[in-house]
Design an enzyme around this catalytic site. Structure first.
Site, PDB file in Angstrom:
ATOM      1  N   ASP A  75      -4.019   8.927  -0.948  1.00 14.22           N
ATOM      2  CA  ASP A  75      -4.166   7.309  -0.110  1.00 14.22           C
ATOM      3  C   ASP A  75      -4.147   7.490   1.752  1.00 14.22           C
ATOM      4  O   ASP A  75      -3.418   7.006   2.237  1.00 14.22           O
ATOM      5  CB  ASP A  75      -2.861   6.703  -0.143  1.00 14.22           C
ATOM      6  CG  ASP A  75      -2.126   6.898  -2.135  1.00 14.22           C
ATOM      7  OD1 ASP A  75      -3.022   5.860  -2.545  1.00 14.22           O
ATOM      8  OD2 ASP A  75      -1.812   8.076  -2.509  1.00 14.22           O
ATOM      9  N   ARG A  83      -2.149   9.206   5.251  1.00 10.21           N
ATOM     10  CA  ARG A  83      -0.733  10.524   4.926  1.00 10.21           C
ATOM     11  C   ARG A  83      -0.994  11.535   5.648  1.00 10.21           C
ATOM     12  O   ARG A  83      -0.650  12.445   5.827  1.00 10.21           O
ATOM     13  CB  ARG A  83      -1.412  11.223   3.406  1.00 10.21           C
ATOM     14  CG  ARG A  83      -1.215  10.195   2.298  1.00 10.21           C
ATOM     15  CD  ARG A  83      -0.069   9.551   2.661  1.00 10.21           C
ATOM     16  NE  ARG A  83      -0.045   8.221   0.959  1.00 10.21           N
ATOM     17  CZ  ARG A  83       0.893   7.835   0.777  1.00 10.21           C
ATOM     18  NH1 ARG A  83       1.948   7.376   1.295  1.00 10.21           N
ATOM     19  NH2 ARG A  83       0.841   6.591  -0.233  1.00 10.21           N
ATOM     20  N   ARG A 144      -2.469  -4.325   3.759  1.00 10.57           N
ATOM     21  CA  ARG A 144      -2.943  -3.237   3.043  1.00 10.57           C
ATOM     22  C   ARG A 144      -4.175  -3.916   2.438  1.00 10.57           C
ATOM     23  O   ARG A 144      -5.440  -3.394   1.805  1.00 10.57           O
ATOM     24  CB  ARG A 144      -2.498  -2.821   1.518  1.00 10.57           C
ATOM     25  CG  ARG A 144      -0.976  -1.257   2.055  1.00 10.57           C
ATOM     26  CD  ARG A 144      -0.444  -1.185   1.016  1.00 10.57           C
ATOM     27  NE  ARG A 144      -1.359  -0.472   0.502  1.00 10.57           N
ATOM     28  CZ  ARG A 144      -0.626  -0.552  -0.808  1.00 10.57           C
ATOM     29  NH1 ARG A 144       0.566  -0.640  -1.644  1.00 10.57           N
ATOM     30  NH2 ARG A 144      -1.432   0.478  -1.369  1.00 10.57           N
ATOM     31  N   LYS A 174      -8.929   0.102  -6.154  1.00 12.00           N
ATOM     32  CA  LYS A 174      -7.375  -0.330  -6.790  1.00 12.00           C
ATOM     33  C   LYS A 174      -6.796  -2.067  -6.188  1.00 12.00           C
ATOM     34  O   LYS A 174      -7.664  -2.404  -4.853  1.00 12.00           O
ATOM     35  CB  LYS A 174      -6.426   1.031  -6.294  1.00 12.00           C
ATOM     36  CG  LYS A 174      -6.477   1.074  -4.898  1.00 12.00           C
ATOM     37  CD  LYS A 174      -5.113   1.890  -4.687  1.00 12.00           C
ATOM     38  CE  LYS A 174      -5.192   2.446  -2.975  1.00 12.00           C
ATOM     39  NZ  LYS A 174      -4.361   3.708  -3.133  1.00 12.00           N
ATOM     40  N   HIS A 175      -5.963  -2.290  -7.004  1.00  9.45           N
ATOM     41  CA  HIS A 175      -5.358  -1.988  -8.149  1.00  9.45           C
ATOM     42  C   HIS A 175      -5.580  -2.903  -8.804  1.00  9.45           C
ATOM     43  O   HIS A 175      -4.804  -4.360  -9.370  1.00  9.45           O
ATOM     44  CB  HIS A 175      -3.682  -1.964  -8.513  1.00  9.45           C
ATOM     45  CG  HIS A 175      -3.453  -1.267  -6.715  1.00  9.45           C
ATOM     46  ND1 HIS A 175      -3.710  -1.860  -6.230  1.00  9.45           N
ATOM     47  CD2 HIS A 175      -3.021  -0.022  -6.739  1.00  9.45           C
ATOM     48  CE1 HIS A 175      -2.708  -0.825  -4.706  1.00  9.45           C
ATOM     49  NE2 HIS A 175      -2.647  -0.013  -5.489  1.00  9.45           N
ATOM     50  N   HIS A 187       6.183  -0.451  -7.705  1.00 10.89           N
ATOM     51  CA  HIS A 187       6.964   1.265  -7.198  1.00 10.89           C
ATOM     52  C   HIS A 187       8.632   0.645  -7.819  1.00 10.89           C
ATOM     53  O   HIS A 187       9.508   1.730  -8.216  1.00 10.89           O
ATOM     54  CB  HIS A 187       7.401   1.600  -6.177  1.00 10.89           C
ATOM     55  CG  HIS A 187       6.223   1.902  -5.278  1.00 10.89           C
ATOM     56  ND1 HIS A 187       5.330   1.214  -5.092  1.00 10.89           N
ATOM     57  CD2 HIS A 187       5.760   2.921  -5.743  1.00 10.89           C
ATOM     58  CE1 HIS A 187       4.163   1.758  -4.592  1.00 10.89           C
ATOM     59  NE2 HIS A 187       4.245   2.875  -5.345  1.00 10.89           N
ATOM     60  N   ASP A 261      -2.267   4.363 -11.520  1.00 11.79           N
ATOM     61  CA  ASP A 261      -1.414   4.719 -10.662  1.00 11.79           C
ATOM     62  C   ASP A 261       0.038   5.450 -11.140  1.00 11.79           C
ATOM     63  O   ASP A 261      -0.211   6.055 -12.474  1.00 11.79           O
ATOM     64  CB  ASP A 261      -1.308   3.320  -9.705  1.00 11.79           C
ATOM     65  CG  ASP A 261      -0.919   3.293  -8.385  1.00 11.79           C
ATOM     66  OD1 ASP A 261      -0.644   4.005  -8.627  1.00 11.79           O
ATOM     67  OD2 ASP A 261      -0.657   2.955  -8.082  1.00 11.79           O
TER      68      ASP A 261
END
Length: 522
Positions: A75, A83, A144, A174-175, A187, A261
């Site tokens: 990501d 990352r 985001r 996404k998403h 999450h 995901d």
């Protein structure tokens, strides 16, 4: 193991812990021929180490008899979700880019990001985000997203997608069908959206349709229940045939690869279960199931998929469709892949590009009575920085105490204090006394709530002598809580270059040009 296991593996993307190839990963590669590996910050120390790890993964696949390279993804949305380490270029994220009002910046940043990814051996990026952030209380999307405007998200999202493709990196939309209008982080749980199809067509689906028509190749699903699309039962989009096949494939005409995901997110793991979710997702039309963390669940999902094929619950035809789509995607990017020099990683040209876009993105919301730039004499300055207590699992890690050291680079005598994101009344009263006598107070916040008491603190600190300047270092909606601040800026992310430019703007060293890409209601 039978040939069926290796075909089942072609439907799987798995993650692991550590910075070297583990025995568990080797088993999944050799036994199941998993299609891809997802990497997180836990796998990355620095750029050379990451390249060595990816090379080792690809060598393992070759030894296992792979005819095609592994998909290696992460990501790298930039901004608050990145990352890669600090020895790569820190690029602006989606909302910062949209604040420049120049979609070409999305292309240029994505292209440069893609160059660095390819130099490291990565061939697939889980970006761009096409969610429309039309809910100011969204806990997981926020900055985001490019914007709360479907047209703006469509324009910037398409250019971001094309930039990555031009750099030889597979992008991911996404998403789907849209995570922007939720108040639950998937999450941690499953949200339900009740919008009718007319609304979904006009808002949530528009960026996906635009990018699909422009050549999208991968779409990632959302673990959200859309009651209009799936009225019979509470089924998240990830495992809904109505959403993935009827709408995404047939209605929008998407013929590329659908990936889930992560199925270990609680919206799936705590409802239908990760392993069962893998089967249901493929039945619904997904081509790749992503299980990012737990080896036992990865093995369990593979075994459950095998059993589903064996019993006819999952047809050979449905499995073969997905295998062929995944293989075609890998073949396309293998054929067009060109080597990228490692010295592009963190290069001066990329850093210069990032700085230019950051300078175009930082946004002055208010500057009453020319509070900025600060007076040229040596003022007494106090910096008050809020700790981010609201980071999500998507962000991987939070960045705290970034404002204070940056201010001190330019105002070496500035005094400073760090406070929680949510203040107690005694903390407010103590801070009011401590703040007396300063000429300027610079405060920085991340993601405040109505009961945070920061507004009370700042209003009490303002006097005829003391001017207050705020920086929304992450969530631009923090502006709602500071109606009386003398000046206010938004950076959209707590990255070093964004905050540095904001501070430079405050003291008059740079001009910033950003425009707010979302509407803020008080």
């Amino acid at each position: 193991m039978s040939g069926i296991d290796k075909k089942i593996g072609r439907l799987m993307v798995i993650g692991f812990h550590g910075t070297e190839v583990t025995d568990e990963v080797k088993h999944l590669i050799h036994t199941y021929h998993v299609a891809g590996i997802i990497l997180f910050s836990r796998n990355i120390n620095y750029a050379q180490q990451l390249k060595k790890l990816i090379t080792a993964l690809q060598q393992e696949a070759q030894m296992a008899g792979y005819q095609r390279p592994l998909l290696i993804c992460l990501d790298q949305e930039n901004g608050i979700v990145r990352r890669l380490g600090d020895d790569t270029t820190i690029f602006p994220g989606s909302m910062a880019i949209a604040a420049t009002e120049a979609p070409d910046n999305a292309f240029q940043i994505s292209y440069a990001t893609g160059e660095e990814l390819r130099a490291l051996g990565i061939n697939w990026n889980l970006a761009p985000v096409l969610d429309i952030n039309n809910n100011q209380h969204n806990p997981v999307i926020g900055v985001r997203s490019f914007s709360d405007s479907p047209d703006q998200v469509s324009a910037f999202g398409q250019q971001a997608m094309k930039g990555m493709q031009a750099a030889g990196i597979i992008p991911t939309l996404k998403h789907f069908p849209g995570h922007g209008d939720t108040q639950i982080d998937s999450h941690l749980g499953m949200a339900t959206l009740t919008h009718n199809m007319e609304r979904l067509e006009q808002i949530e689906l528009k960026p996906f349709r635009t990018c699909i028509e422009a050549g999208a190749e991968v779409v990632m699903t959302a673990h959200i229940h859309f009651s209009t699309m799936e009225p019979q039962q509470v089924r998240p989009a990830t495992v809904s045939k109505r959403v993935l096949t009827d709408i995404l494939r047939n209605q929008l005409g998407f013929q590329g690869v659908i990936t889930t995901d992560c199925l270990e997110m609680e919206a799936i793991s705590d409802t239908i279960g990760t392993e069962n979710g893998a089967v249901q997702a493929v039945q619904a039309g997904a081509d790749l199931v992503m299980i990012s963390h737990t080896y036992e669940k990865q093995i369990g999902a593979a075994e459950m998929l095998h059993q589903a094929v064996k019993t006819g619950e999952l047809s050979h035809q449905r499995m073969e469709q997905s295998v062929q789509r995944v293989n075609r995607l890998i073949d396309k990017y293998t054929e067009q892949a060109q080597s990228q020099a490692f010295d592009s990683v963190g290069s001066s040209s990329h850093q210069q590009l990032a700085y230019q876009v950051y300078q175009q993105s930082v946004t002055i919301i208010r500057n009453n009575k020319q509070t900025m730039p600060f007076a040229k004499w040596d003022p007494r300055v106090l910096v008050i920085e809020a700790v981010d207590e609201t980071g999500t699992k998507a962000e991987d890690e939070t960045t705290d105490r970034i404002l204070i050291p940056i201010v001190r680079e330019f105002l070496s005598k500035a005094e400073a204090v760090t406070l929680p994101g949510k203040l107690s009344l005694p903390q407010v009263n103590h801070m009011i006394k401590q703040a007396e006598g300063y000429d300027y107070i610079i405060f920085g916040t991340m993601n405040l709530t109505p009961d945070s008491r920061w507004g009370d603190l700042i209003q009490a600190c303002q006097t005829k002598k003391t001017k207050v300047v705020g920086i929304a270092m992450k969530n631009p909606y923090d502006v709602r809580y500071f109606p009386t601040a003398d000046a206010y800026l938004c950076t959209y992310e707590p990255t070093y270059p964004a905050i540095q430019i904001a501070v430079q703007a405050i003291i008059g060293e740079v001009d910033v040009k950003g425009k707010l890409p979302v509407h803020i209601s008080t």
